[in-house]
Design an enzyme around this catalytic site. Structure first.
Site, PDB file in Angstrom:
ATOM      1  NE  ARG A   1      -2.470  -1.215   3.510  1.00 15.03           N
ATOM      2  CZ  ARG A   1      -1.920  -0.471   4.445  1.00 15.03           C
ATOM      3  NH1 ARG A   1      -1.891   0.845   4.327  1.00 15.03           N
ATOM      4  NH2 ARG A   1      -1.395  -1.019   5.519  1.00 15.03           N
TER       5      ARG A   1
ATOM      6  CE1 TYR B   1       0.284  -5.600  -1.724  1.00 18.86           C
ATOM      7  CE2 TYR B   1      -0.970  -3.733  -0.868  1.00 18.86           C
ATOM      8  CZ  TYR B   1      -0.342  -4.939  -0.666  1.00 18.86           C
ATOM      9  OH  TYR B   1      -0.342  -5.509   0.569  1.00 18.86           O
TER      10      TYR B   1
ATOM     11  N   GLY C   1      -4.215  -3.797  -1.686  1.00 22.90           N
ATOM     12  CA  GLY C   1      -4.769  -2.714  -0.858  1.00 22.90           C
ATOM     13  C   GLY C   1      -5.041  -1.440  -1.627  1.00 22.90           C
TER      14      GLY C   1
ATOM     15  CE  LYS D   1      -6.378  -3.504   4.265  1.00 25.04           C
ATOM     16  NZ  LYS D   1      -6.603  -4.023   5.605  1.00 25.04           N
TER      17      LYS D   1
ATOM     18  CG  HIS E   1      -7.328  -3.022   9.888  1.00 28.91           C
ATOM     19  ND1 HIS E   1      -6.017  -2.670  10.096  1.00 28.91           N
ATOM     20  CD2 HIS E   1      -7.302  -3.970   8.922  1.00 28.91           C
ATOM     21  CE1 HIS E   1      -5.242  -3.356   9.285  1.00 28.91           C
ATOM     22  NE2 HIS E   1      -5.986  -4.151   8.570  1.00 28.91           N
TER      23      HIS E   1
ATOM     24  CB  SER F   1      -0.997  -3.936   7.756  1.00 29.41           C
ATOM     25  OG  SER F   1      -2.049  -3.033   7.545  1.00 29.41           O
TER      26      SER F   1
ATOM     27  CB  CYS G   1       0.442  -7.041  13.806  1.00 34.21           C
ATOM     28  SG  CYS G   1       1.408  -5.540  13.667  1.00 34.21           S
ATOM     29  N   GLY G   2       0.005 -10.371  12.464  1.00 32.20           N
ATOM     30  CA  GLY G   2      -0.441 -11.707  12.864  1.00 32.20           C
ATOM     31  C   GLY G   2      -1.944 -11.884  12.951  1.00 32.20           C
TER      32      GLY G   2
ATOM     33  CB  THR H   1      -3.872 -14.097   8.524  1.00 27.60           C
ATOM     34  OG1 THR H   1      -4.109 -12.846   7.873  1.00 27.60           O
ATOM     35  CG2 THR H   1      -4.462 -15.211   7.700  1.00 27.60           C
ATOM     36  CG  ASN H   2      -0.194 -16.554  11.607  1.00 30.70           C
ATOM     37  OD1 ASN H   2      -0.527 -17.049  10.534  1.00 30.70           O
ATOM     38  ND2 ASN H   2       1.045 -16.175  11.855  1.00 30.70           N
TER      39      ASN H   2
ATOM     40  CG  ASP I   1      -7.862  -7.012   6.399  1.00 31.76           C
ATOM     41  OD1 ASP I   1      -7.000  -6.665   7.220  1.00 31.76           O
ATOM     42  OD2 ASP I   1      -8.044  -6.414   5.328  1.00 31.76           O
TER      43      ASP I   1
ATOM     44  CG  ASN J   1       3.244  -6.579   1.737  1.00 30.49           C
ATOM     45  OD1 ASN J   1       2.639  -7.180   2.636  1.00 30.49           O
ATOM     46  ND2 ASN J   1       2.642  -5.686   0.966  1.00 30.49           N
ATOM     47  CB  SER J   2       5.344 -12.342  -1.175  1.00 31.88           C
ATOM     48  OG  SER J   2       5.926 -12.998  -0.077  1.00 31.88           O
ATOM     49  NE  ARG J   3       0.113  -8.540   1.953  1.00 34.07           N
ATOM     50  CZ  ARG J   3      -0.674  -7.966   2.864  1.00 34.07           C
ATOM     51  NH1 ARG J   3      -1.839  -8.481   3.160  1.00 34.07           N
ATOM     52  NH2 ARG J   3      -0.273  -6.903   3.507  1.00 34.07           N
TER      53      ARG J   3
ATOM     54  CG  ASN K   1      -0.614 -15.418  20.623  1.00 33.46           C
ATOM     55  OD1 ASN K   1       0.271 -15.308  21.474  1.00 33.46           O
ATOM     56  ND2 ASN K   1      -0.443 -15.032  19.373  1.00 33.46           N
TER      57      ASN K   1
END
Ligand code: OXD
Ligand code: MN
Length: 596
Positions: A73, A201, A203, A210, A230, A252, A254-255, A257-258, A277, A372-374, A501
């Site tokens: 982004r 890209y 975003g 977004k 978000h 963005s 910071c985990g 998705t995990n 997200d 930042n590969s996605r 966590n």
């Protein structure tokens, strides 16, 4: 005379002058056709848009390589064009709407010459949901068209919903010439319009994400009494079988998705995924806060994703349904034709092409996969997808978590004293920056509610709106803060993170249910250490104490930084936030007096 939608499309076609116009219907057959076009016809930087990956190991998966300048982004090129600068506020780039449109019109004139204009009708939210919105995006990128088909509910239902009405969110997108000097992502909130040129890209280019679901939607929510955030949405099933729904905001990369797909190490606990997200939060008839995820896919950060860190995502990526899975800017294992990124395997494959397609070796000095590969993958392939995902009403939220990447100062977990204090915690949060946007990585910046790059209006008004939302709920969700990233003096993480966590989530659930007590420290309520379920873990001596330590000097620096951040909003900042600020300052002073 056509419908307002048809007329709008024609008008944009007159401006952009595509060779052909293709209306997408969202069908399975069309998905194959679009992939074929990306494999054989459409080119980017002189090569096909898609490369077919090993279909046995990664069914229906394709690799896309972007223009080398177009990898994240671009916040400095993102504008919110309200009629006046104050409505955009000090944290947004602003341009006068008329001036912005002139600039964009010049850049857009004839930009689709020789290309196809894809017309993408789509819904954000389930079509039966009262909270869903109908949108249309125009784009000249087949990569964007395929991605939008994964990320949204595309096709007939959106067209039916729009019918003859003017009421749809408009998105005009062109990759233009991909020149960063001619790249802009502009929002016109009063017209429900997003206009993006020069970037492919996610975003910047998947305009339902977004641009609409956060920036424009946050403005709609401000006027209509709801929140666009978000946030991930998860359900935590306890051994008794009951499920507690939680929404959690993190900046963005910071985990999120995990966390959204966490596999619980605690017997009897299970995490159900609803989103990783974006959450739209509405107050239901019963006065509770209900969350829907308006998207239908994950656009996640690849590096660090593995069988160890996120086995459910690995299953999702390899599930192979009729939704294609896209990898963007990962490396390519030449021998096996598989995508590769740091952390995926313990050893680095011997022959790799880097994210730009160049033969790579360790001496390169740069990572093979872009940091930042996605991946872009359908949420319907997720093995932990909640049965409530398509519930038009959404799920009732019992706790809101704010979280950030802080190597110092901030405890592992704490709970706010009440809603107002929770809003202060969210409004004053800061995080170390990541490669998800083009900027220096690892710098601490204030990122209120993880919405700094996404709030479509003055954040002072946004904070007031949050306070107001709390007043409208007889029983608002409890608000927590978490920080998985605190380090010791030698730079080692103090907490294990990832699936562990769950232990913190369990405490949060038990607080919501009133099953455990807490201990008050100046910043909020923290767990009695014996209430944290740490069974089976070997935590070095002293680490837990360090995870919850409040260091007076560090908090003085923190307070100073918060003060500076708040001051830029002037009188517009709600007084409640200054009250909370001074109350925190006092509590911290009491702490030093007591320890003297
Ligand atoms: C994202 C982001 O891609 O936050 O979700 O940048
Ligand atoms: Mn995000």
């Amino acid at each position: 005379m056509g419908t307002p939608l048809e007329e709008w499309v024609e008008e944009q076609a007159r401006l952009t002058q595509p060779e052909r116009i293709y209306w997408c219907d969202g069908s399975e057959e069309e998905a194959h056709r679009l992939i074929e076009i990306g494999l054989k016809e459409e080119k980017l930087c002189g090569r096909p848009v898609f490369h077919e990956l090993n279909q046995k190991l990664w069914p229906n998966s394709y690799l896309h390589r972007s223009h080398p300048t177009d990898v994240a982004r671009t916040e400095h090129l993102t504008f919110v064009c309200h009629p006046d600068r104050e409505t955009a506020g000090p944290t947004n780039n602003w341009m006068d709407p008329k001036e912005a449109k002139e600039l964009l019109t010049n850049l857009t004139k004839g930009c689709m010459k020789g290309r196809t204009m894809y017309v993408l009708p789509y819904m954000m939210g389930h079509p039966n949901s009262p909270y869903a919105r109908a949108c249309v995006q125009l784009t000249d990128s087949v990569y964007v068209a395929v991605s939008m088909r994964i990320m949204t509910r595309m096709g007939k239902q959106a067209l039916e919903r729009i019918g003859n009405s003017e009421d749809f969110v408009r998105g005009l997108h062109s990759i233009g010439d991909l020149d960063p000097n001619r790249r802009f992502i502009m929002h016109f909130p009063d017209e429900n319009l997003v206009w993006s040129i020069g970037s492919g890209y996610g975003g910047n280019a998947l305009l339902g994400k977004k641009c609409f679901s956060l920036r424009i939607a946050s403005w709609l929510g401000y006027h209509q009494g709801w929140l666009a955030e978000h946030m991930i949405i998860i359900g935590i099933e306890a051994p008794e079988g009951d499920i507690t729904y939680i929404a959690a905001a993190f900046p963005s990369a910071c985990g999120k998705t995990n966390l959204a797909m966490l596999e619980s190490p605690l017997t009897g606990y299970k995490v159900w995924t609803l989103g990783d997200d974006i959450a739209w939060l509405n107050i239901g008839h019963d006065g509770r806060l209900y969350a829907i995820n308006p998207e239908t896919g994950f656009f996640g950060v690849a590096p660090g994703t593995s069988e160890k860190t996120n086995p459910n995502m690995m299953r999702t990526l390899k599930a192979g349904t009729f939704y294609p899975t896209l990898f963007t800017n990962t490396a390519l294992n030449v021998e096996t034709n598989e995508p590769w990124w740091d952390g995926l395997t313990e050893t680095v494959p011997s022959r790799l092409l880097d994210w730009q397609g160049r033969p790579w070796d360790l001496s390169f000095g740069e990572k093979a996969a872009h940091p930042n590969s996605r991946f872009t993958v359908s949420i319907y392939q997720c093995p932990t997808l909640s049965p409530e995902f398509d519930n038009p009403k959404g799920v009732p939220i019992s706790a809101i978590i704010f979280g950030a990447r802080r190597s110092a100062t901030v405890p592992l977990v704490y709970e706010s004293f009440n809603w107002q204090h929770g809003v202060f915690i969210g409004a004053s949060m800061a995080s170390e920056t990541t490669p998800a946007a083009v900027h220096q990585v690892g710098v601490l910046r204030r990122d209120p509610m993880a919405m700094l790059p996404f709030c479509g209006y003055n954040m002072a008004d946004y904070f007031r709106h949050w306070l107001e939302m709390g007043r409208r709920m007889p029983n608002p969700p409890k608000i927590f803060f978490v920080n998985w990233f605190r380090k010791d003096e030698s730079g080692e993480f103090l907490w294990l993170g990832f699936s562990e966590n769950m232990r913190v989530l369990k405490w949060i659930v038990e607080r919501v249910k009133g099953k455990v007590g807490s201990r008050e420290i100046p910043v909020g309520f923290v767990p009695h250490l014996e209430d944290l379920d740490l069974e089976g873990l070997k935590i070095p001596n002293g680490h837990l104490e360090k995870l919850f330590a409040v260091n007076y000097d560090e908090w003085q620096t923190e307070l100073e930084d918060i003060r500076k951040f708040f001051e830029q909003f002037g009188d517009r900042l709600p007084t409640e936030l200054w009250q909370e600020y001074h109350a925190l300052k006092k509590r911290l002073e009491r702490l030093v007096r007591c320890s003297m």
